[in-house]
Design an enzyme around this catalytic site. Structure first.
Site, PDB file in Angstrom:
ATOM      1  CG  ASN A  10      -1.726   1.231   1.409  1.00 34.86           C
ATOM      2  OD1 ASN A  10      -1.814   2.045   0.486  1.00 34.86           O
ATOM      3  ND2 ASN A  10      -2.341   1.391   2.571  1.00 34.86           N
ATOM      4  CE  LYS A  12      -0.238   3.445   4.680  1.00 31.96           C
ATOM      5  NZ  LYS A  12      -0.212   3.618   6.117  1.00 31.96           N
ATOM      6  CG  HIS A  93      -5.984   2.278   4.925  1.00 31.88           C
ATOM      7  ND1 HIS A  93      -5.608   3.226   5.850  1.00 31.88           N
ATOM      8  CD2 HIS A  93      -4.961   1.392   4.853  1.00 31.88           C
ATOM      9  CE1 HIS A  93      -4.397   2.927   6.303  1.00 31.88           C
ATOM     10  NE2 HIS A  93      -3.975   1.815   5.715  1.00 31.88           N
ATOM     11  CD  GLU A  95      -3.104   5.795   6.437  1.00 35.65           C
ATOM     12  OE1 GLU A  95      -3.029   5.822   5.200  1.00 35.65           O
ATOM     13  OE2 GLU A  95      -2.212   5.300   7.156  1.00 35.65           O
ATOM     14  CD  GLU A 163      -3.834  -2.173   7.292  1.00 32.97           C
ATOM     15  OE1 GLU A 163      -2.712  -2.431   6.871  1.00 32.97           O
ATOM     16  OE2 GLU A 163      -4.464  -1.155   6.964  1.00 32.97           O
ATOM     17  N   GLY A 169       2.216   2.374  10.810  1.00 32.07           N
ATOM     18  CA  GLY A 169       3.273   3.374  10.703  1.00 32.07           C
ATOM     19  C   GLY A 169       3.958   3.711  12.012  1.00 32.07           C
ATOM     20  CB  SER A 208       4.583  -1.717  12.305  1.00 33.01           C
ATOM     21  OG  SER A 208       4.258  -0.357  12.526  1.00 33.01           O
TER      22      SER A 208
HETATM   23  P1  PGA Z   1       2.526   0.360   7.667  1.00 37.88           P
HETATM   24  O1  PGA Z   1       1.091   0.647   7.003  1.00 37.88           O
HETATM   25  O2  PGA Z   1       3.001  -0.973   7.141  1.00 37.88           O
HETATM   26  O3  PGA Z   1       3.382   1.505   7.202  1.00 37.88           O
HETATM   27  O4  PGA Z   1       2.332   0.336   9.142  1.00 37.88           O
HETATM   28  C1  PGA Z   1       0.155  -0.389   6.822  1.00 37.88           C
HETATM   29  C2  PGA Z   1      -1.092   0.173   6.203  1.00 37.88           C
HETATM   30  O5  PGA Z   1      -1.500   1.293   6.573  1.00 37.88           O
HETATM   31  O6  PGA Z   1      -1.723  -0.480   5.350  1.00 37.88           O
END
Ligand code: PGA
Length: 249
Positions: A10, A12, A93, A95, A163, A169, A208
């Protein structure tokens, strides 16, 4: 039943045409590890160029609108991303749920749009740290699964990505026990909703995931793959995660 592991990136709101050079090695790793399914979700502007560059690699959108076309300035729809070369999309997601106010009903409508247009879905769910600290993580996540699972969700076209919002992150990951407990609860909910069809549905872990922890996380019971943000941006970080999954296949 044995489910093939899926490692999905992903990107982003990251990446440009120059960054697509990373796709070459990722596509090569996907071919070299046929026991694992590999995909990369990229910004809408890069779907076409990424697909042209690596036609055998599954390229995904990071969101779609639930409606096919109309007066929705700035949005892109499932048929649009499919025409550009996407074979899957990430939906729901955290976000987008937090930043764009997406509800479970919105996510369900997006899943239905993907189903209509023959695109695979990675449907994201996850609890906040407050929900986990209050002991409500399982209820929050299984509630999201129940409310956003579309009718007709069956077989391998839809994966759920667990998640935890506090793990995204942050460099923090849940314990293996917490992950297994949540994946087991999600699978039980899927079985309640879909019956025997749930057996082929993958439940991914995201938050992460790195080359360093991938083998451990992917080896946990009921973990059928990973959704990877930061560590999917370069082949150097992402290919070892594909190999870790292949090592467990
Ligand atoms: P990350 O993000 O691996 O940077 O923690 C995962 C995601 O948001 O899908």
């Amino acid at each position: 039943m044995a489910r093939r592991k899926l490692i999905a990136g992903n990107w982003k709101m990251n990446g440009d045409l120059a960054a697509l050079a990373e796709i070459d090695a990722i596509a090569a790793a996907a071919v070299a590890n046929p026991a694992v399914d590999v995909g990369i979700g990229v910004p809408a502007t890069l779907i076409g160029p990424a697909h042209a560059r690596a036609p055998r690699l599954a390229i995904g959108a990071e969101d779609v609108h639930a409606v096919d076309h109309g007066a929705f300035t700035g949005s892109v729809s499932a048929p649009m991303v499919r025409e550009a070369g996407a074979t899957f999309a990430i939906i729901g997601h955290s976000e987008r749920r937090a930043g764009c106010g997406e509800t479970d009903a919105d996510v369900k409508a997006k899943a239905e749009a993907l189903l209509r247009h023959g695109l695979a879905a990675i449907l994201c769910v996850g609890e906040t740290s407050d929900q986990r600290n209050a002991g409500n993580a399982v209820a929050a996540v299984t509630g999201q699964v129940r409310a956003s699972m579309p009718w007709g969700a069956a077989s391998g076209w839809l994966s759920v990505a667990y998640e935890p919002i506090w793990a995204i992150g942050s460099g923090h990951t849940p314990t293996l026990e917490q992950i297994s407990a949540m994946h087991g609860a999600i699978r039980a909910m899927l079985t309640e909703l879909l019956g025997a069809d749930a057996a082929s549905m993958r439940v991914l872990y995201g938050g992460s995931v790195t080359a360093e922890n991938a083998s451990e996380l992917l080896g946990a019971p009921d973990v059928d793959g990973a959704l990877v943000g930061g560590a999917s941006l370069t082949a150097a970080k992402f290919v070892p995660i594909i190999k870790a999954a292949a090592g467990l296949a």
